[in-house]
Scaffold this motif. Structure first.
Motif, PDB file in Angstrom:
ATOM      1  N   TYR A 130       0.863  -1.181   0.000  1.00 26.40           N
ATOM      2  CA  TYR A 130       0.000   0.000   0.000  1.00 26.40           C
ATOM      3  C   TYR A 130       0.901   1.231   0.000  1.00 26.40           C
ATOM      4  O   TYR A 130       1.841   1.321   0.800  1.00 26.40           O
ATOM      5  N   GLY A 131       0.636   2.165  -0.907  1.00 30.00           N
ATOM      6  CA  GLY A 131       1.456   3.366  -0.993  1.00 30.00           C
ATOM      7  C   GLY A 131       0.625   4.635  -1.016  1.00 30.00           C
ATOM      8  O   GLY A 131      -0.560   4.617  -1.372  1.00 30.00           O
ATOM      9  N   GLN A 132       1.259   5.741  -0.638  1.00 29.28           N
ATOM     10  CA  GLN A 132       0.579   7.030  -0.644  1.00 29.28           C
ATOM     11  C   GLN A 132       1.583   8.153  -0.899  1.00 29.28           C
ATOM     12  O   GLN A 132       2.622   8.243  -0.251  1.00 29.28           O
ATOM     13  N   TYR A 133       1.263   9.008  -1.883  1.00 37.62           N
ATOM     14  CA  TYR A 133       2.028  10.231  -2.128  1.00 37.62           C
ATOM     15  C   TYR A 133       1.323  11.401  -1.445  1.00 37.62           C
ATOM     16  O   TYR A 133       0.095  11.447  -1.388  1.00 37.62           O
ATOM     17  N   SER A 134       2.117  12.358  -0.961  1.00 32.19           N
ATOM     18  CA  SER A 134       1.527  13.532  -0.320  1.00 32.19           C
ATOM     19  C   SER A 134       2.519  14.689  -0.362  1.00 32.19           C
ATOM     20  O   SER A 134       3.708  14.502  -0.630  1.00 32.19           O
ATOM     21  N   SER A 166      -2.357  10.870  -2.982  1.00 31.62           N
ATOM     22  CA  SER A 166      -2.625   9.776  -3.914  1.00 31.62           C
ATOM     23  C   SER A 166      -2.313   8.442  -3.253  1.00 31.62           C
ATOM     24  O   SER A 166      -1.198   8.209  -2.813  1.00 31.62           O
ATOM     25  N   ARG A 167      -3.303   7.570  -3.187  1.00 28.12           N
ATOM     26  CA  ARG A 167      -3.137   6.250  -2.592  1.00 28.12           C
ATOM     27  C   ARG A 167      -3.185   5.192  -3.691  1.00 28.12           C
ATOM     28  O   ARG A 167      -3.909   5.354  -4.672  1.00 28.12           O
ATOM     29  N   TYR A 168      -2.433   4.119  -3.495  1.00 30.51           N
ATOM     30  CA  TYR A 168      -2.416   3.086  -4.531  1.00 30.51           C
ATOM     31  C   TYR A 168      -2.064   1.726  -3.929  1.00 30.51           C
ATOM     32  O   TYR A 168      -1.460   1.634  -2.869  1.00 30.51           O
ATOM     33  N   PHE A 169      -2.468   0.683  -4.645  1.00 36.66           N
ATOM     34  CA  PHE A 169      -2.106  -0.692  -4.311  1.00 36.66           C
ATOM     35  C   PHE A 169      -1.052  -1.148  -5.306  1.00 36.66           C
ATOM     36  O   PHE A 169      -1.152  -0.881  -6.506  1.00 36.66           O
ATOM     37  N   ASP A 170      -0.025  -1.843  -4.823  1.00 37.48           N
ATOM     38  CA  ASP A 170       1.110  -2.206  -5.658  1.00 37.48           C
ATOM     39  C   ASP A 170       1.343  -3.712  -5.610  1.00 37.48           C
ATOM     40  O   ASP A 170       1.068  -4.367  -4.602  1.00 37.48           O
ATOM     41  N   LEU A 171       1.879  -4.237  -6.703  1.00 41.44           N
ATOM     42  CA  LEU A 171       2.126  -5.672  -6.797  1.00 41.44           C
ATOM     43  C   LEU A 171       3.474  -5.917  -7.462  1.00 41.44           C
ATOM     44  O   LEU A 171       3.794  -5.306  -8.484  1.00 41.44           O
ATOM     45  N   GLY A 172       4.280  -6.803  -6.878  1.00 34.39           N
ATOM     46  CA  GLY A 172       5.576  -7.141  -7.439  1.00 34.39           C
ATOM     47  C   GLY A 172       5.888  -8.613  -7.252  1.00 34.39           C
ATOM     48  O   GLY A 172       5.277  -9.298  -6.421  1.00 34.39           O
ATOM     49  N   THR A 173       6.851  -9.103  -8.015  1.00 39.05           N
ATOM     50  CA  THR A 173       7.264 -10.494  -7.907  1.00 39.05           C
ATOM     51  C   THR A 173       8.722 -10.618  -8.336  1.00 39.05           C
ATOM     52  O   THR A 173       9.264  -9.728  -9.005  1.00 39.05           O
ATOM     53  N   GLY A 174       9.367 -11.712  -7.942  1.00 35.10           N
ATOM     54  CA  GLY A 174      10.757 -11.907  -8.312  1.00 35.10           C
ATOM     55  C   GLY A 174      11.190 -13.348  -8.145  1.00 35.10           C
ATOM     56  O   GLY A 174      10.610 -14.109  -7.360  1.00 35.10           O
TER      57      GLY A 174
END
Length: 343
Positions: A130-134, A166-174
């Motif tokens: 979960y991320g947020q810009y401000s 700005s809030r966002y959901f993020d997804l990553g893999t490796g």
């Protein structure tokens, strides 16, 4: 007027560059979950915790600051073949300039670690975040606040940007591969070991609406890395090479480097304590950007790292070479052997 233009340019520059690029640490080996979720839980020990701090570009008046922390552990016992599952959590916060424009992100990482051969593992990791810009635009100065001599913050700027966080959901893999020729946890016992991996972040291309009349998409980031430790025969010295590569949109970073590891001290016998350690020193080079001298001190379960980015890019005309200072503290609860001879 010139000051106003500089302020506006600064806000636009920080906003666009921050939205296009993720935070990064020069001590990338001390941020395993930020460079590959597959590295979660892959270490000799029961728990691992890391704290990171970075300050950059103090020559511009308001230093950019980045804070990070991570924790991970194997949550299942290794089976007969040496396979297990890892779980981790990570946090970072980036603050840029007078407006404190920044990004806050909290993530969880899961990995499945498969033993494919003697002393070799391959792991697949997934990270959700979960991320947020401000930002705080009321901390900036505007043209109508200039009274002919100075900027007066008591004067209403009359600016209406409709600023939103700005809030966002993020997804990553490796995917992550590691080879170690020894399972002993004592420092300096690995005659040779290395790892490499490739990861993708922002795979869901999260949308960000920072101003109410604009929408941006966070580009996919690809990260690849390699690091190893190779002991010199009949010596207390090891070579520790590493390479970091990242690409996000039109931005690209390549950082190779080499550290020398010098082991010192002796272990205790028939106890869970040992008195041995190592000092690492050397440098990395971020292509066309900075030379990064680094020093690490490892003692028992702890490692302290200090580095400094000496800027050599075109901005060095303004910064005078002043780049970023960085420090990290790592703790790994290593297993203790019953007996270990001195080295």
């Amino acid at each position: 007027m010139k000051k106003l233009l500089s302020i506006c340019f600064g806000v636009l520059f920080v906003s666009s560059s921050s939205l296009a690029q993720d935070v990064h640490f020069s001590q990338f080996n001390q941020t395993p979950q930020l460079i590959n979720p597959g590295a979660t839980g892959v270490f000799n020990g029961s728990i691992r915790g890391i704290l990171n701090y970075r300050t950059q570009w103090s020559a511009f008046g308001n230093a950019f600051k980045t804070y990070g922390a991570s924790f991970d552990a194997p949550i299942t016992k290794k089976n007969k073949k040496g396979s297990f599952i890892g779980l981790g959590a990570n946090f970072y916060k980036d603050v840029a300039g007078k407006s404190e424009f920044g990004n806050l992100q909290v993530g969880l990482s899961f990995s499945g670690v498969l033993a494919i051969a003697r002393n070799q593992t391959v792991s697949l990791g997934i990270q959700t975040a979960y991320g947020q810009y401000s930002a705080k635009l009321n901390a900036l100065s505007w043209g109508n606040q200039f009274n002919g001599e100075r900027f007066d913050p008591r004067v209403n700027s009359n600016e209406r940007f409709g600023l939103l966080s700005s809030r966002y959901f993020d997804l990553g893999t490796g995917i992550y591969y590691e080879f170690k020729n020894s399972k002993t946890a004592f420092l300096g016992s690995d005659l040779s070991s290395f790892n490499f991996g490739i990861a993708g972040y922002h795979l869901n291309k999260p949308k960000q609406t920072f101003l109410n009349n604009s929408e941006d998409v966070l580009p996919v980031k690809i990260v690849a890395q390699f690091s190893g430790t190779f002991d010199l025969s009949d010596s207390k010295i090891s070579l520790v090479p590493s390479v970091f590569y990242a690409k996000q949109s039109s931005f690209k970073e390549i950082t190779p480097g080499l550290l020398f590891k010098l082991r010192f001290g002796n272990s205790t016998k028939y106890s869970g304590m040992f008195k041995q350690g190592a000092i690492y020193f050397g440098s990395h080079y971020r292509l066309s950007d900075a030379i990064i001298p680094q020093v690490y001190l490892e003692f028992s379960d702890f490692m302290l790292g200090v580095s400094y980015d000496y800027n050599i890019s075109e901005t060095s005309n303004v910064t005078g070479g002043n780049g970023g200072f960085e420090i990290s503290i790592k703790y790994v609860n290593k297993p203790k052997a019953l007996q270990k001879s001195s080295f």
